[in-house]
Structures are given as structure tokens and as C-alpha cells.
Design a protein around this motif. Structure first.
Motif, mmCIF file in Angstrom:
data_model
loop_
_atom_site.group_PDB
_atom_site.id
_atom_site.type_symbol
_atom_site.label_atom_id
_atom_site.label_comp_id
_atom_site.label_asym_id
_atom_site.label_seq_id
_atom_site.Cartn_x
_atom_site.Cartn_y
_atom_site.Cartn_z
ATOM 1 N N LEU A 149 -9.597 5.200 -1.815
ATOM 2 C CA LEU A 149 -9.465 4.725 -0.446
ATOM 3 C C LEU A 149 -8.449 3.582 -0.345
ATOM 4 O O LEU A 149 -7.620 3.557 0.574
ATOM 5 C CB LEU A 149 -10.830 4.262 0.075
ATOM 6 C CG LEU A 149 -10.900 3.764 1.504
ATOM 7 C CD1 LEU A 149 -10.498 4.866 2.475
ATOM 8 C CD2 LEU A 149 -12.284 3.249 1.818
ATOM 9 N N LYS A 150 -8.472 2.682 -1.310
ATOM 10 C CA LYS A 150 -7.502 1.578 -1.324
ATOM 11 C C LYS A 150 -6.076 2.107 -1.450
ATOM 12 O O LYS A 150 -5.160 1.636 -0.776
ATOM 13 C CB LYS A 150 -7.800 0.610 -2.466
ATOM 14 C CG LYS A 150 -8.972 -0.300 -2.192
ATOM 15 C CD LYS A 150 -9.184 -1.248 -3.367
ATOM 16 C CE LYS A 150 -10.393 -2.122 -3.136
ATOM 17 N NZ LYS A 150 -10.666 -3.003 -4.252
ATOM 18 N N GLU A 154 -3.022 1.728 1.252
ATOM 19 C CA GLU A 154 -1.725 1.147 0.908
ATOM 20 C C GLU A 154 -0.597 2.096 1.314
ATOM 21 O O GLU A 154 0.435 1.664 1.813
ATOM 22 C CB GLU A 154 -1.661 0.843 -0.593
ATOM 23 C CG GLU A 154 -2.496 -0.347 -1.005
ATOM 24 C CD GLU A 154 -2.515 -0.539 -2.512
ATOM 25 O OE1 GLU A 154 -1.827 0.209 -3.259
ATOM 26 O OE2 GLU A 154 -3.245 -1.437 -2.961
ATOM 27 N N GLU A 155 -0.794 3.394 1.108
ATOM 28 C CA GLU A 155 0.229 4.368 1.521
ATOM 29 C C GLU A 155 0.429 4.342 3.030
ATOM 30 O O GLU A 155 1.555 4.403 3.523
ATOM 31 C CB GLU A 155 -0.181 5.790 1.092
ATOM 32 C CG GLU A 155 0.019 6.085 -0.359
ATOM 33 C CD GLU A 155 -0.374 7.521 -0.688
ATOM 34 O OE1 GLU A 155 -0.271 8.418 0.184
ATOM 35 O OE2 GLU A 155 -0.800 7.747 -1.832
ATOM 36 N N ILE A 156 -0.682 4.263 3.752
ATOM 37 C CA ILE A 156 -0.579 4.223 5.215
ATOM 38 C C ILE A 156 0.139 2.957 5.657
ATOM 39 O O ILE A 156 0.963 2.980 6.575
ATOM 40 C CB ILE A 156 -1.984 4.329 5.852
ATOM 41 C CG1 ILE A 156 -2.556 5.725 5.620
ATOM 42 C CG2 ILE A 156 -1.959 4.011 7.341
ATOM 43 C CD1 ILE A 156 -3.976 5.918 6.044
ATOM 44 N N GLU A 157 -0.142 1.852 5.021
ATOM 45 C CA GLU A 157 0.521 0.584 5.360
ATOM 46 C C GLU A 157 2.026 0.676 5.127
ATOM 47 O O GLU A 157 2.820 0.136 5.880
ATOM 48 C CB GLU A 157 -0.060 -0.569 4.523
ATOM 49 C CG GLU A 157 -1.390 -1.073 5.000
ATOM 50 C CD GLU A 157 -1.306 -1.775 6.339
ATOM 51 O OE1 GLU A 157 -0.304 -2.463 6.608
ATOM 52 O OE2 GLU A 157 -2.235 -1.603 7.133
#
Length: 168
Positions: A149-150, A154-157
Motif C-alpha cells: 500500500l505504501k 508513493e507511485e500515485i504521489e
């Protein structure tokens, strides 16, 4: 010298006086035949004293055992069989008076109860250990999912456009 002799006679007299109750405790039974005497001896050796628990009524000095011996003698004198006497004693005092009680629900519970208790306890321990193992596996899985999930966050950010409209 006379004082010593009289003191010794007094001591001997006291000893005999103290021994009189012991001699009175012997039961005497008059049997009609040798078979009746043998049946009485067999019965008193096979019936257990309810008060003494581990003595038969022939060896017990309890008042209850004396009463049971007398009743056995009376029943045999009336012409009853050994089994009739045993049945009478069981009816009066319960199955405990025999050294080999019959198999009943209560005796099965007495013998199987502790075994069932151990089996139930073992089953509970196994079930709890399995539950603990499953919980620890779920905790590890939750940690893996948290890591994933982390990384997704991070990818979405990184793909999110900045305030000026440019993608990072």
C-alpha cells in the motif's frame, strides 16, 4: 517383701482388668453345617465395609461391619443363599459393598470423566495454538499489504500533477 508382692499382684490385676474389654470383642457364631460356615466366611471376606472402605467386613472392627456380619449370619441361618445375602447388602448399602461393582452410568462417568477432561483440554490447547498461528500469519500478511500500500501511494504521489500543472 510383702509390699512388693502385693504391688505386683495389684499390677497383674490391673493388666487383666484392662484386657477384659478386648476379650469381649470376639464374635461367636453357631453354624448348623460346615457349608453354612464356609458360606459365611466367603461372604464376610467378599463384602466391603462401607465405613472402612478398604477392609472387608470380616477384618473390620467398625460397628457397621459387626452389624453386617450379624445380618449375614441371620440371613444364612434363615436359609438364604450367598447371592441373596449379597443382594440384600447391595440394596441396603449400595454397590460399594462389593469389590467388583457392576458397570453402570455412574461408574462409567467415574472412569471416563478424567479421560474426557484430558482429551477436552488437549483439544482446547490444539485449537488455541492453531488460532495463534493463523493470527500471526494474518499479521505478517497485513505487514506485506501495508508495504504494498505504501509503494502504491508513493507511485500515485509521483504521478499526481503539481500545482502548476506539470506531472512530476
Amino acid at each position: 517383701m510383702m509390699k512388693r508382692i502385693s504391688a505386683m499382684l495389684l499390677a497383674v490385676g490391673l493388666i487383666f482388668a484392662a484386657a477384659l474389654p478386648v476379650m469381649a470383642a470376639i464374635d461367636v457364631y453357631e453354624f448348623e453345617s460346615a457349608e453354612q460356615e464356609k458360606a459365611f466366611r466367603d461372604l464376610t471376606a467378599t463384602l466391603r465395609c462401607p465405613k472402612c472402605q478398604n477392609n472387608n467386613i470380616a477384618d473390620s472392627n467398625a460397628e457397621l461391619a459387626k452389624d453386617m456380619r450379624q445380618k449375614a449370619f441371620d440371613l444364612l441361618s434363615e436359609g438364604k443363599s450367598e447371592q441373596d445375602v449379597i443382594d440384600y447388602m447391595i440394596a441396603r448399602y449400595g454397590n460399594f459393598v462389593t469389590y467388583d461393582p457392576p458397570m453402570t452410568v455412574s461408574t462409567v462417568i467415574l472412569w471416563a470423566g478424567p479421560l474426557l477432561f484430558v482429551l477436552i483440554g488437549f483439544t482446547v490447547l490444539v485449537m488455541r495454538s492453531r488460532k495463534t498461528a493463523e493470527t500471526s500469519d494474518k499479521a505478517e500478511l497485513a505487514a506485506d499489504e501495508e508495504q504494498r500500500l505504501k509503494s502504491l501511494l508513493e507511485e500515485i504521489e509521483q504521478q499526481k500533477p503539481s500545482q502548476d500543472g506539470k506531472v512530476k
